[in-house]
Design a protein around this motif. Structure first.
Motif, PDB file in Angstrom:
ATOM      1  N   THR A 285      46.268  38.329  37.307  1.00  0.00           N
ATOM      2  CA  THR A 285      45.397  37.712  38.310  1.00  0.00           C
ATOM      3  C   THR A 285      45.258  36.204  38.104  1.00  0.00           C
ATOM      4  N   GLY A 286      46.101  35.635  37.246  1.00  0.00           N
ATOM      5  CA  GLY A 286      46.069  34.197  37.014  1.00  0.00           C
ATOM      6  C   GLY A 286      45.547  33.870  35.624  1.00  0.00           C
TER       7      GLY A 286
ATOM      8  N   PRO B 260      35.694  46.542  44.337  1.00  0.00           N
ATOM      9  CA  PRO B 260      35.267  47.233  43.109  1.00  0.00           C
ATOM     10  C   PRO B 260      36.395  47.274  42.097  1.00  0.00           C
ATOM     11  N   TYR B 261      36.003  47.334  40.819  1.00  0.00           N
ATOM     12  CA  TYR B 261      36.978  47.259  39.727  1.00  0.00           C
ATOM     13  C   TYR B 261      36.649  48.289  38.657  1.00  0.00           C
ATOM     14  N   VAL B 262      37.678  48.898  38.097  1.00  0.00           N
ATOM     15  CA  VAL B 262      37.548  49.738  36.908  1.00  0.00           C
ATOM     16  C   VAL B 262      38.670  49.358  35.948  1.00  0.00           C
ATOM     17  N   GLY B 263      38.371  49.393  34.650  1.00  0.00           N
ATOM     18  CA  GLY B 263      39.380  49.015  33.674  1.00  0.00           C
ATOM     19  C   GLY B 263      39.066  49.552  32.291  1.00  0.00           C
ATOM     20  N   LEU B 264      40.009  49.354  31.398  1.00  0.00           N
ATOM     21  CA  LEU B 264      39.883  49.767  30.001  1.00  0.00           C
ATOM     22  C   LEU B 264      40.365  48.615  29.128  1.00  0.00           C
ATOM     23  N   GLY B 265      39.579  48.285  28.101  1.00  0.00           N
ATOM     24  CA  GLY B 265      39.930  47.135  27.282  1.00  0.00           C
ATOM     25  C   GLY B 265      39.770  47.374  25.797  1.00  0.00           C
ATOM     26  N   PHE B 266      40.285  46.424  25.023  1.00  0.00           N
ATOM     27  CA  PHE B 266      40.184  46.444  23.561  1.00  0.00           C
ATOM     28  C   PHE B 266      39.933  45.013  23.112  1.00  0.00           C
ATOM     29  N   ALA B 267      38.774  44.773  22.482  1.00  0.00           N
ATOM     30  CA  ALA B 267      38.381  43.406  22.120  1.00  0.00           C
ATOM     31  C   ALA B 267      37.799  43.369  20.711  1.00  0.00           C
ATOM     32  N   PRO B 268      38.632  43.516  19.697  1.00  0.00           N
ATOM     33  CA  PRO B 268      38.127  43.455  18.320  1.00  0.00           C
ATOM     34  C   PRO B 268      37.876  42.018  17.873  1.00  0.00           C
TER      35      PRO B 268
ATOM     36  N   TRP C 111      35.519  34.568  16.000  1.00  0.00           N
ATOM     37  CA  TRP C 111      36.707  34.662  16.840  1.00  0.00           C
ATOM     38  C   TRP C 111      37.133  36.108  17.058  1.00  0.00           C
ATOM     39  N   GLY C 112      37.702  36.351  18.243  1.00  0.00           N
ATOM     40  CA  GLY C 112      38.222  37.665  18.554  1.00  0.00           C
ATOM     41  C   GLY C 112      39.380  37.568  19.530  1.00  0.00           C
ATOM     42  N   VAL C 113      40.036  38.672  19.769  1.00  0.00           N
ATOM     43  CA  VAL C 113      41.116  38.761  20.761  1.00  0.00           C
ATOM     44  C   VAL C 113      40.775  39.908  21.708  1.00  0.00           C
ATOM     45  N   PHE C 114      41.424  39.933  22.858  1.00  0.00           N
ATOM     46  CA  PHE C 114      41.181  41.055  23.758  1.00  0.00           C
ATOM     47  C   PHE C 114      42.373  41.282  24.669  1.00  0.00           C
ATOM     48  N   GLY C 115      42.459  42.522  25.151  1.00  0.00           N
ATOM     49  CA  GLY C 115      43.420  42.900  26.171  1.00  0.00           C
ATOM     50  C   GLY C 115      42.747  43.882  27.109  1.00  0.00           C
ATOM     51  N   GLU C 116      43.127  43.845  28.375  1.00  0.00           N
ATOM     52  CA  GLU C 116      42.481  44.710  29.357  1.00  0.00           C
ATOM     53  C   GLU C 116      43.464  45.086  30.456  1.00  0.00           C
ATOM     54  N   VAL C 117      43.392  46.329  30.904  1.00  0.00           N
ATOM     55  CA  VAL C 117      44.166  46.785  32.057  1.00  0.00           C
ATOM     56  C   VAL C 117      43.204  47.484  33.014  1.00  0.00           C
ATOM     57  N   GLY C 118      43.502  47.399  34.295  1.00  0.00           N
ATOM     58  CA  GLY C 118      42.653  48.022  35.296  1.00  0.00           C
ATOM     59  C   GLY C 118      43.189  47.756  36.685  1.00  0.00           C
ATOM     60  N   ALA C 119      42.320  47.894  37.684  1.00  0.00           N
ATOM     61  CA  ALA C 119      42.744  47.676  39.068  1.00  0.00           C
ATOM     62  C   ALA C 119      41.531  47.415  39.955  1.00  0.00           C
ATOM     63  N   TYR C 120      41.725  46.539  40.939  1.00  0.00           N
ATOM     64  CA  TYR C 120      40.754  46.327  42.009  1.00  0.00           C
ATOM     65  C   TYR C 120      41.175  47.132  43.223  1.00  0.00           C
TER      66      TYR C 120
ATOM     67  N   TYR D   4      49.584  48.601  48.642  1.00  0.00           N
ATOM     68  CA  TYR D   4      48.995  47.267  48.615  1.00  0.00           C
ATOM     69  C   TYR D   4      47.482  47.297  48.772  1.00  0.00           C
ATOM     70  N   GLU D   5      46.882  48.513  48.706  1.00  0.00           N
ATOM     71  CA  GLU D   5      45.429  48.628  48.704  1.00  0.00           C
ATOM     72  C   GLU D   5      44.843  48.381  47.324  1.00  0.00           C
ATOM     73  N   TRP D   6      45.673  48.377  46.303  1.00  0.00           N
ATOM     74  CA  TRP D   6      45.220  48.207  44.918  1.00  0.00           C
ATOM     75  C   TRP D   6      45.850  46.960  44.309  1.00  0.00           C
ATOM     76  N   MET D   7      45.052  46.210  43.580  1.00  0.00           N
ATOM     77  CA  MET D   7      45.569  45.045  42.853  1.00  0.00           C
ATOM     78  C   MET D   7      45.527  45.355  41.354  1.00  0.00           C
ATOM     79  N   PRO D   8      46.690  45.489  40.721  1.00  0.00           N
ATOM     80  CA  PRO D   8      46.696  45.810  39.294  1.00  0.00           C
ATOM     81  C   PRO D   8      46.244  44.617  38.451  1.00  0.00           C
ATOM     82  N   VAL D   9      45.632  44.910  37.324  1.00  0.00           N
ATOM     83  CA  VAL D   9      45.146  43.883  36.402  1.00  0.00           C
ATOM     84  C   VAL D   9      45.667  44.184  35.003  1.00  0.00           C
ATOM     85  N   ALA D  10      46.246  43.178  34.372  1.00  0.00           N
ATOM     86  CA  ALA D  10      46.610  43.244  32.961  1.00  0.00           C
ATOM     87  C   ALA D  10      46.446  41.834  32.411  1.00  0.00           C
ATOM     88  N   LYS D  11      45.634  41.675  31.380  1.00  0.00           N
ATOM     89  CA  LYS D  11      45.411  40.327  30.854  1.00  0.00           C
ATOM     90  C   LYS D  11      45.128  40.361  29.360  1.00  0.00           C
TER      91      LYS D  11
END
Length: 243
Positions: free
Chosen positions: A50-51, A166-174, A180-189, A229-236
């Motif tokens: 998503t940028g 609306p958005y739902v996702g799953l992430g990991f942010a240790p 300091w920390g890092v994170f990754g997330e996947v989901g969809a709008y 095209y009704e869903w916008m995938p998210v990975a960041k």
């Protein structure tokens, strides 16, 4: 859409219930809500489909947090739009503001890796424009299933304008250390169908006499109404800093 709304409502109710139970636990541990918790407890920088951009972070308690962020730029989650076996090159211009609740089921665990797992539910405000241009490898283009010899170009736009999604996702942010920390997330709008406008300049000839303008309008409608095209995938991915 009704099913999605039901799922999101259930997720938010679960978060509220989890917050109430978490408050009871953390107060016993000497962790009580204070007014200064309205001040952000961290920031993060992120980049993905998503940028690129960042977010302000709040921690209500070990189990529940909030993220208020913005992503923009021309990073693409796909390079083309495909319909009827033909493709349009896609050039994105992302503008996305979002507010997510992050629920951490194991937020009070002694294991920092378990603490980092979270589920996200929220909303995004989308104002995205995608430039489309017809691709040809052999001097002909296919429009609505018909081949045309052409001298010119087919271009257009696909956009999600002023949409609350609306958005739902799953992430990991240790956390790496205390700050300091890092994170990754996947989901969809869930964006609903986009607005699509295709235009052509030049001459387009079909040997069987097909009507180019009619085919172009039909292809425009097919792209606009395609379920995928009704869903916008998210990975960041990103890094965070906690105060």
């Amino acid at each position: 859409m009704k099913t999605l709304t039901t799922v999101l409502t259930a997720a938010l109710l679960t978060a509220m219930a989890g917050t109430a139970m978490a408050e009871e636990v953390v107060v016993q541990d000497g962790y009580a809500f204070e007014k200064n918790q309205l001040i952000p407890t961290g920031v993060r920088a992120e980049v993905g489909t998503t940028g690129y951009g960042g977010a302000l972070l709040w921690t209500a308690n070990p189990y529940v947090g909030l993220a208020l962020g913005y992503n923009g730029g021309d990073i693409s989650w796909t390079d083309d739009v495909s319909i009827n076996g033909t493709k349009y090159d896609l050039d994105m211009d992302n503008k996305l503001a979002y507010l997510n609740a992050e629920i951490r089921p194991w937020g009070a665990s002694a294991n920092r890796w378990a603490q980092g797992v979270y589920m996200a539910a929220g909303v995004g405000y989308l104002d995205n424009d995608y430039d489309l241009s017809k691709r040809s490898n052999d001097g002909t283009i296919k429009v609505n299933g018909n081949n045309y010899n052409f001298n010119g170009a087919v271009e257009g736009k696909m956009s999600y304008k002023n949409d609350i999604a609306p958005y739902v996702g799953l992430g990991f942010a240790p956390k790496i250390n205390q700050n300091w920390g890092v994170f990754g997330e996947v989901g969809a709008y869930y964006t609903g169908n986009p607005a699509v406008d295709l235009n052509a300049n030049g001459t387009f000839v079909n040997v069987n006499g097909a009507d180019f303008d009619k085919d172009l309008r039909a292809e425009q409608q097919k792209i606009a109404n395609d379920d995928k095209y009704e869903w916008m995938p998210v990975a960041k991915l990103g890094v965070s800093y906690h105060f």
